[in-house]
Design an enzyme around this catalytic site. Structure first.
Site, PDB file in Angstrom:
ATOM      1  N   LYS A  12      45.426 -25.414 -11.890  1.00 15.00           N
ATOM      2  CA  LYS A  12      44.576 -24.416 -11.249  1.00 15.00           C
ATOM      3  C   LYS A  12      45.375 -23.147 -10.956  1.00 15.00           C
ATOM      4  O   LYS A  12      46.436 -23.206 -10.330  1.00 15.00           O
ATOM      5  CB  LYS A  12      43.981 -24.979  -9.957  1.00 15.00           C
ATOM      6  CG  LYS A  12      43.145 -26.241 -10.176  1.00 15.00           C
ATOM      7  CD  LYS A  12      42.544 -26.757  -8.888  1.00 15.00           C
ATOM      8  CE  LYS A  12      43.602 -27.188  -7.907  1.00 15.00           C
ATOM      9  NZ  LYS A  12      43.042 -27.884  -6.726  1.00 15.00           N
ATOM     10  N   THR A  70      38.183 -19.191   1.633  1.00 14.31           N
ATOM     11  CA  THR A  70      38.388 -20.072   0.481  1.00 14.31           C
ATOM     12  C   THR A  70      38.793 -21.485   0.902  1.00 14.31           C
ATOM     13  O   THR A  70      39.299 -22.253   0.092  1.00 14.31           O
ATOM     14  CB  THR A  70      39.461 -19.489  -0.455  1.00 14.31           C
ATOM     15  OG1 THR A  70      40.662 -19.245   0.310  1.00 14.31           O
ATOM     16  CG2 THR A  70      38.993 -18.183  -1.083  1.00 14.31           C
ATOM     17  N   THR A  95      38.379 -25.029  -1.389  1.00 13.96           N
ATOM     18  CA  THR A  95      38.117 -24.790  -2.815  1.00 13.96           C
ATOM     19  C   THR A  95      38.648 -25.919  -3.702  1.00 13.96           C
ATOM     20  O   THR A  95      37.978 -26.342  -4.637  1.00 13.96           O
ATOM     21  CB  THR A  95      38.729 -23.456  -3.279  1.00 13.96           C
ATOM     22  OG1 THR A  95      40.100 -23.389  -2.857  1.00 13.96           O
ATOM     23  CG2 THR A  95      37.978 -22.278  -2.697  1.00 13.96           C
ATOM     24  N   CYS A 114      39.262 -29.127  -2.881  1.00 16.65           N
ATOM     25  CA  CYS A 114      38.446 -30.325  -2.659  1.00 16.65           C
ATOM     26  C   CYS A 114      37.115 -30.200  -3.397  1.00 16.65           C
ATOM     27  O   CYS A 114      36.652 -31.133  -4.056  1.00 16.65           O
ATOM     28  CB  CYS A 114      38.169 -30.517  -1.172  1.00 16.65           C
ATOM     29  SG  CYS A 114      39.618 -30.620  -0.117  1.00 16.65           S
TER      30      CYS A 114
END
Length: 262
Positions: A169, A204, A207, A209
């Site tokens: 990510k 945020t 995010t 999870c």
């Protein structure tokens, strides 16, 4: 089913997972691994659930409910990691593992001595591992990746630890766009790249999870991994875009899981 910690502010952990499941049209069961006293500014206390109770939760849910995917989040310590790994070793259900280590507030959610247990015991059971760039670096004992080549290389190294696939990510990277890379252990020279416009907001919380829970929901609905990942990223992007509408707390507020409804 989600196996994770409880966030008393409702933005991350078990609460975020169940909201995500509901928003995406799947039924969610839960196994709580830890209870946190948490708001948008800090995590003030953490109580790890005894492993015998975690084991009982997992076994009781799986003995009755038909579970099509399992998302794993905060595990708190090495005893809990070992417990979860032992309970799921023969379950043959896709495991989406989000290696939760640090809260958005900066508070530690996984003890240092637990990381090696996570590497050895649980990562080899993963259908998908979803680390952000600092988490990937921590798992590999390497510096945080700062370019595409290094990100992909680190993803492949994490696959070598046993996970069938890794989603690297890119939210912590720089740039106006966020780049996520899905690397499959069985496709050495191929990867899927997902690009989303960076939303400039402090809201945020949850995010990571939410993304892993949304991927689990997609797999439960019968999507393949690239499709489920694509749908999950689109869902999270919209949830972040609408986060400022909620105005929750004075720190890192949550994303808007129910943006499609209200």
């Amino acid at each position: 089913m989600t196996i994770a910690g409880s966030d008393s502010s409702g933005g991350a952990g078990i609460q975020a997972d169940l909201k995500t499941f509901s928003a995406l049209g799947v039924y969610g069961a839960s196994v709580i691994t830890a209870v946190t006293a948490q708001n948008t500014l800090t995590v003030s206390a953490i109580h790890a659930i005894p492993t015998h109770l975690i084991k009982a939760q997992i076994e009781t849910v799986l003995s009755d409910l038909k579970v099509n995917a399992i998302k794993i989040g905060m595990l708190a310590n090495k005893e809990i990691i070992q417990c979860v790994a032992d309970c799921l070793v023969d379950c043959r259900i896709p495991l989406i593992i989000d290696p939760v280590m640090i809260a958005k507030s900066g508070d530690t959610l996984l003890t240092e001595d637990s990381i090696d247990t996570l590497r050895r015991k649980l990562l080899p059971q993963a259908e998908l591992l979803t680390p952000n760039l600092p988490e990937a670096a921590k798992l590999l004992n390497r510096p945080v990746a700062e370019n595409m080549a290094t990100i992909i290389e680190q993803g492949k190294r994490l696959c070598d630890m046993g996970s069938n696939a890794v989603l690297m990510k890119g939210g912590h990277a720089r740039g106006e766009n966020c780049h996520d890379y899905l690397i499959n252990a069985n496709q050495e020279d191929e990867y899927h790249e997902y690009v989303a416009e960076r939303v400039h907001t402090s809201n945020t919380h949850g995010t990571g999870c939410t993304l892993s829970a949304a991927i689990a929901a997609g797999l439960a609905l019968g999507l393949n991994l690239p499709q489920a990942t694509n749908e999950a990223i689109a869902f999270v992007q919209k949830a972040i875009n609408c986060a400022d509408l909620l105005s929750i707390g004075s720190g890192h507020g949550p994303v808007h899981h129910f943006h499609g409804f209200w």
